[in-house]
Design an enzyme around this catalytic site. Structure first.
Site, PDB file in Angstrom:
ATOM      1  N   ASN A   8       0.877  -1.180   0.000  1.00  9.09           N
ATOM      2  CA  ASN A   8       0.000   0.000   0.000  1.00  9.09           C
ATOM      3  C   ASN A   8       0.910   1.223   0.000  1.00  9.09           C
ATOM      4  O   ASN A   8       1.524   1.536   1.008  1.00  9.09           O
ATOM      5  CB  ASN A   8      -0.880  -0.044   1.263  1.00  9.09           C
ATOM      6  CG  ASN A   8      -1.668   1.236   1.470  1.00  9.09           C
ATOM      7  OD1 ASN A   8      -1.775   2.074   0.562  1.00  9.09           O
ATOM      8  ND2 ASN A   8      -2.220   1.407   2.659  1.00  9.09           N
ATOM      9  N   LYS A  10       0.045   4.245  -0.252  1.00  7.79           N
ATOM     10  CA  LYS A  10      -0.600   5.436   0.337  1.00  7.79           C
ATOM     11  C   LYS A  10      -0.397   6.636  -0.607  1.00  7.79           C
ATOM     12  O   LYS A  10      -0.334   6.444  -1.815  1.00  7.79           O
ATOM     13  CB  LYS A  10      -0.063   5.688   1.751  1.00  7.79           C
ATOM     14  CG  LYS A  10      -0.103   4.415   2.598  1.00  7.79           C
ATOM     15  CD  LYS A  10       0.140   4.625   4.055  1.00  7.79           C
ATOM     16  CE  LYS A  10       0.032   3.278   4.777  1.00  7.79           C
ATOM     17  NZ  LYS A  10       0.120   3.386   6.217  1.00  7.79           N
ATOM     18  N   HIS A  95      -9.396   1.370   5.053  1.00 10.75           N
ATOM     19  CA  HIS A  95      -8.107   1.526   5.743  1.00 10.75           C
ATOM     20  C   HIS A  95      -8.304   2.474   6.921  1.00 10.75           C
ATOM     21  O   HIS A  95      -9.070   3.430   6.837  1.00 10.75           O
ATOM     22  CB  HIS A  95      -7.051   2.069   4.778  1.00 10.75           C
ATOM     23  CG  HIS A  95      -5.675   2.035   5.358  1.00 10.75           C
ATOM     24  ND1 HIS A  95      -5.232   2.963   6.273  1.00 10.75           N
ATOM     25  CD2 HIS A  95      -4.650   1.159   5.195  1.00 10.75           C
ATOM     26  CE1 HIS A  95      -3.999   2.659   6.636  1.00 10.75           C
ATOM     27  NE2 HIS A  95      -3.619   1.561   5.992  1.00 10.75           N
ATOM     28  N   GLU A  97      -6.630   4.799   8.055  1.00 14.30           N
ATOM     29  CA  GLU A  97      -6.374   6.221   7.777  1.00 14.30           C
ATOM     30  C   GLU A  97      -7.598   6.874   7.160  1.00 14.30           C
ATOM     31  O   GLU A  97      -7.881   8.053   7.399  1.00 14.30           O
ATOM     32  CB  GLU A  97      -5.135   6.360   6.870  1.00 14.30           C
ATOM     33  CG  GLU A  97      -3.852   6.089   7.651  1.00 14.30           C
ATOM     34  CD  GLU A  97      -2.700   5.558   6.834  1.00 14.30           C
ATOM     35  OE1 GLU A  97      -2.729   5.633   5.592  1.00 14.30           O
ATOM     36  OE2 GLU A  97      -1.738   5.049   7.459  1.00 14.30           O
ATOM     37  N   GLU A 165      -5.220  -4.832  10.740  1.00 22.02           N
ATOM     38  CA  GLU A 165      -4.154  -3.850  10.927  1.00 22.02           C
ATOM     39  C   GLU A 165      -4.400  -3.069  12.216  1.00 22.02           C
ATOM     40  O   GLU A 165      -5.194  -2.118  12.221  1.00 22.02           O
ATOM     41  CB  GLU A 165      -4.131  -2.858   9.765  1.00 22.02           C
ATOM     42  CG  GLU A 165      -3.880  -3.483   8.418  1.00 22.02           C
ATOM     43  CD  GLU A 165      -3.357  -2.439   7.428  1.00 22.02           C
ATOM     44  OE1 GLU A 165      -2.220  -2.615   6.971  1.00 22.02           O
ATOM     45  OE2 GLU A 165      -4.060  -1.466   7.146  1.00 22.02           O
ATOM     46  N   GLY A 171       2.882   2.176  10.691  1.00 25.47           N
ATOM     47  CA  GLY A 171       3.891   3.220  10.542  1.00 25.47           C
ATOM     48  C   GLY A 171       4.656   3.541  11.810  1.00 25.47           C
ATOM     49  O   GLY A 171       5.366   4.549  11.877  1.00 25.47           O
ATOM     50  N   SER A 210       3.552  -2.241  10.259  1.00 29.36           N
ATOM     51  CA  SER A 210       5.001  -2.383  10.495  1.00 29.36           C
ATOM     52  C   SER A 210       5.534  -3.761  10.142  1.00 29.36           C
ATOM     53  O   SER A 210       6.443  -4.267  10.810  1.00 29.36           O
ATOM     54  CB  SER A 210       5.359  -2.004  11.937  1.00 29.36           C
ATOM     55  OG  SER A 210       5.052  -0.642  12.171  1.00 29.36           O
TER      56      SER A 210
HETATM   57  P1  PGA Z   1       3.078   0.198   7.499  1.00 29.07           P
HETATM   58  O1  PGA Z   1       1.588   0.456   6.936  1.00 29.07           O
HETATM   59  O2  PGA Z   1       3.553  -1.088   6.920  1.00 29.07           O
HETATM   60  O3  PGA Z   1       3.874   1.379   7.034  1.00 29.07           O
HETATM   61  O4  PGA Z   1       2.946   0.130   8.994  1.00 29.07           O
HETATM   62  C1  PGA Z   1       0.676  -0.585   6.785  1.00 29.07           C
HETATM   63  C2  PGA Z   1      -0.638  -0.061   6.248  1.00 29.07           C
HETATM   64  O5  PGA Z   1      -1.083   1.018   6.655  1.00 29.07           O
HETATM   65  O6  PGA Z   1      -1.281  -0.721   5.398  1.00 29.07           O
END
Ligand code: PGA
Length: 247
Positions: A8, A10, A95, A97, A165, A171, A210
């Site tokens: 992803n 983003k 997601h 976010e 997640e 992140g 992560s």
């Molecule tokens: P990350 O993000 O691997 O940077 O923690 C995962 C995600 O948001 O899908």
């Protein structure tokens, strides 16, 4: 079950970043691709060129969100059909976010998942608890409610992927303990079996948050972890490929 390793991107990446897909396309040989499905979800502006950057077809391209409606007065939005036409075979919905920054509810996410599946894409439905919810022991209940609200019950399950997640792991470099991931994935599997019956054993449940080259093999070795949804480590071909190799 065939694993799915999904990147992803983003809101990262411009035309210059396509070189990472070109590199990855060289790394993901037929042999590797036989072992697992590889997906990159770049920003929507890059869907078409990303597809052209991986001409061998061993890397699938997907989108990060879609609108629930097919068309209409929704300035700035993109329908699932448009994304599929641009090359998306998968569409991420819900997601954290987007749930946080765009106020998407479980009902919104469910409608988007239905739209994605209706347009012929695989919907990757994201769920996960916050740090506070994990600390107060509510994680399992929170995720169960998100699945109940976000997963279309009459959907074609071959077009359904769940991504667990934990919000606090995204992140941050933090990951849950292996036994917590195992417990959550087993609970999600049990809930899907209750909803869809035995065939739910075929629904892939990804872990995200992560996931990196150094923890991927460990996490992917946990029961009911059928792949990963990777943010930061998917931006560079080398680190993303290291995760694919671990799968
Ligand atoms: P990350 O993000 O691997 O940077 O923690 C995962 C995600 O948001 O899908």
């Amino acid at each position: 079950m065939r694993r799915l390793i999904a990147g992803n991107w983003k809101m990262n990446g411009t035309i210059a970043s396509l070189s990472e897909i070109v590199k990855l396309d060289e790394m993901v040989t037929t042999d590797i691709a036989r072992g697992c499905d590889v997906l990159i979800c770049p920003p929507a502006t890059l869907l078409r060129p990303a597809k052209s950057s991986a001409p061998a077809g061993r890397i699938a391209i997907g989108a990060q969100d879609c609108h629930a409606e097919k068309s209409g007065a929704f300035t700035g939005d993109l329908s699932a059909e448009m994304l599929v036409e641009a090359g998306a075979r998968y569409i991420i919905v819900g997601h954290s976010e987007r749930r946080a920054a765009h106020g998407e509810t479980d009902a919104d996410v469910c409608a988007k998942a239905e739209a994605a599946i209706g347009a012929g894409a695989v919907a990757i439905i994201c769920v996960g608890e916050s740090k506070g919810q994990r600390e107060s022991g509510e994680a399992l209940d929170v995720v169960e409610a998100q699945i109940r609200g976000s997963v279309p019950e009459d959907g074609d399950i071959s077009k359904l992927v769940i991504a667990y997640e934990p919000v606090w792991a995204i992140g941050t470099g933090l990951t849950p303990k292996n036994e917590d991931i195992a417990e959550m994935h087993a609970a999600i599997r049990a809930q899907l079996m209750a909803l869809f019956g035995d065939k739910a054993s075929q629904i892939r449940i990804l872990y995200g948050g992560s996931m990196k080259p150094d923890n991927a093999a460990d996490i992917l070795g946990i029961a009911n972890v059928d792949g990963g949804l990777i943010g930061g480590a998917s931006l560079k071909a080398e680190s993303f490929f290291a995760i694919i190799a671990a799968a």
